[in-house]
Design a protein around this motif. Structure first.
Motif, PDB file in Angstrom:
ATOM      1  N   MET A 158      71.707 -19.986  14.692  1.00 23.66           N
ATOM      2  CA  MET A 158      71.317 -18.877  13.814  1.00 23.66           C
ATOM      3  C   MET A 158      71.717 -19.209  12.374  1.00 23.66           C
ATOM      4  N   PRO A 159      70.805 -19.060  11.425  1.00 22.81           N
ATOM      5  CA  PRO A 159      71.122 -19.390  10.028  1.00 22.81           C
ATOM      6  C   PRO A 159      72.304 -18.574   9.520  1.00 22.81           C
ATOM      7  N   ALA A 160      73.233 -19.251   8.865  1.00 21.62           N
ATOM      8  CA  ALA A 160      74.430 -18.565   8.383  1.00 21.62           C
ATOM      9  C   ALA A 160      74.163 -17.766   7.120  1.00 21.62           C
ATOM     10  N   THR A 161      73.287 -18.286   6.259  1.00 22.62           N
ATOM     11  CA  THR A 161      73.014 -17.607   4.992  1.00 22.62           C
ATOM     12  C   THR A 161      71.516 -17.571   4.734  1.00 22.62           C
ATOM     13  N   PRO A 162      71.044 -16.547   4.037  1.00 25.84           N
ATOM     14  CA  PRO A 162      69.613 -16.461   3.715  1.00 25.84           C
ATOM     15  C   PRO A 162      69.244 -17.388   2.574  1.00 25.84           C
ATOM     16  N   GLN A 163      67.962 -17.720   2.504  1.00 22.97           N
ATOM     17  CA  GLN A 163      67.446 -18.526   1.393  1.00 22.97           C
ATOM     18  C   GLN A 163      67.032 -17.636   0.228  1.00 22.97           C
ATOM     19  N   GLY A 164      66.947 -16.348   0.475  1.00 23.43           N
ATOM     20  CA  GLY A 164      66.482 -15.389  -0.512  1.00 23.43           C
ATOM     21  C   GLY A 164      65.917 -14.189   0.230  1.00 23.43           C
ATOM     22  N   TRP A 165      65.105 -13.403  -0.438  1.00 23.88           N
ATOM     23  CA  TRP A 165      64.422 -12.323   0.270  1.00 23.88           C
ATOM     24  C   TRP A 165      63.583 -12.904   1.411  1.00 23.88           C
ATOM     25  N   VAL A 166      63.026 -14.077   1.158  1.00 27.19           N
ATOM     26  CA  VAL A 166      62.212 -14.770   2.157  1.00 27.19           C
ATOM     27  C   VAL A 166      62.941 -16.032   2.579  1.00 27.19           C
ATOM     28  N   SER A 167      63.171 -16.154   3.888  1.00 27.38           N
ATOM     29  CA  SER A 167      63.850 -17.324   4.442  1.00 27.38           C
ATOM     30  C   SER A 167      62.926 -17.960   5.477  1.00 27.38           C
ATOM     31  N   ASP A 168      62.214 -18.997   5.049  1.00 29.55           N
ATOM     32  CA  ASP A 168      61.219 -19.635   5.909  1.00 29.55           C
ATOM     33  C   ASP A 168      61.821 -20.856   6.595  1.00 29.55           C
ATOM     34  N   PHE A 169      62.723 -20.619   7.522  1.00 30.23           N
ATOM     35  CA  PHE A 169      63.370 -21.725   8.226  1.00 30.23           C
ATOM     36  C   PHE A 169      62.402 -22.465   9.153  1.00 30.23           C
ATOM     37  N   ALA A 170      61.328 -21.798   9.572  1.00 31.64           N
ATOM     38  CA  ALA A 170      60.342 -22.439  10.448  1.00 31.64           C
ATOM     39  C   ALA A 170      59.309 -23.238   9.659  1.00 31.64           C
ATOM     40  N   GLY A 171      59.273 -23.059   8.349  1.00 26.30           N
ATOM     41  CA  GLY A 171      58.362 -23.826   7.516  1.00 26.30           C
ATOM     42  C   GLY A 171      56.895 -23.524   7.745  1.00 26.30           C
ATOM     43  N   ILE A 172      56.554 -22.252   7.905  1.00 27.35           N
ATOM     44  CA  ILE A 172      55.163 -21.890   8.207  1.00 27.35           C
ATOM     45  C   ILE A 172      54.472 -21.176   7.043  1.00 27.35           C
TER      46      ILE A 172
END
Length: 288
Positions: free
Chosen positions: A1-15
């Motif tokens: 599970m991601p520890a911190t967000p990338q911003g309002w939008v967190s596209d960890f799946a890259g889609i």
């Protein structure tokens, strides 16, 4: 599970495209400025063996989406590899984004795009509809929503007819017993038994008919007919021993008339973290 967000939008799946991420980020910023509510849009490559509801609750708590004390956060979670999505709502926004409304967003706006393979628009339009609820504005999609895929008939006619006949058997026995007992004294057991043995399958058959597109009136009419037959010929049934005091056998069981039976967010366009809100457990999930 991601520890911190990338911003309002967190596209960890890259889609998502950069353009869509920028649009949603601007939208979330404007909503936070206008209402104080925080929207987190997150895609993940895996739910890590959890169901989407459990994952969403844990991520919501881990990141603290929403203002602390107001709990006015929303998590829009997408797991493309498991083909699952979830809108998780903070306590403070549950009166605004009810479970029903969250389900409508997923079914009517998000999933049609996902089924068409358009993640960008599914996430963007879903985020816009969430924002519209929070701000109290009407939602107008910026692009046409794809029509839902035609649903195939999961139950062919032989199966439908078989189910109707199955319900009809119980309804026949139950309402014959009920009608017969209404014309004779001392038959309270068969009145109760007949009402339950025939009535419950009757209700189930109506639900089945509504789900499967089968005429609803057939079995209620049959039940009424069997009730009249039972009342008219009840004495003959009694003489034959079918519905008489003592015991009655059905389905291998014997029934007797006695009733026994065997982080803080900083204003502006930049993202500085969420503010410690809590999830209320409300929301809705969907799959495609």
């Amino acid at each position: 599970m991601p520890a911190t967000p990338q911003g309002w939008v967190s596209d960890f799946a890259g889609i998502m495209s950069n353009e869509t991420k920028a649009q949603i980020s601007d939208l979330c910023t404007s909503i936070e400025k206008a209402t104080g509510a925080e929207i987190a849009v997150v895609t993940v490559p895996s739910l890590e063996g959890m169901v989407v509801e459990e994952y969403a609750v844990k991520l919501f708590k881990e990141w603290g989406i929403g203002k602390k004390g107001k709990d006015n956060g929303v998590l829009f979670l997408i797991a493309p590899n498991e083909r699952k999505t979830r809108i998780e709502v903070g306590y403070g926004l549950e009166p605004v984004i009810t479970d029903g409304r969250a389900g409508d967003i997923i079914r009517e706006t998000v999933l049609p795009f996902f089924r068409a393979g358009d993640y960008d628009q599914g996430i963007l339009q879903g985020s816009m509809r969430i924002a519209a609820l929070i701000s109290g504005k009407d939602f107008v999609p910026s692009v046409p929503i794809p029509s839902s895929e035609p649903q195939t008939d999961a139950a062919p006619w032989p199966v439908k007819v078989g189910m109707i006949l199955f319900f009809a058997l119980f309804i026949t026995l139950g309402f014959l017993a009920l009608g017969s007992s209404l014309r004779r004294k001392g038959q309270s057991f068969f009145r109760i038994w007949g009402a339950g043995f025939g009535g419950i399958p009757l209700v189930m058959s109506i639900v089945f008919a509504l789900m499967m597109g089968f005429p609803v009136y057939i079995l209620p009419a049959w039940a009424l007919f069997m009730l009249v037959i039972g009342m008219r010929y009840g004495k003959k049934f009694a003489r034959s021993g079918l519905f008489s005091g003592g015991s009655f056998s059905a389905g291998g069981r014997t029934y007797s008339s006695s009733g026994s039976s065997s982080g803080g967010f900083s204003g502006g366009s930049s993202f500085g973290g969420f503010s410690g809100g809590s999830s209320g457990g409300g929301g809705a999930s969907g799959s495609w």
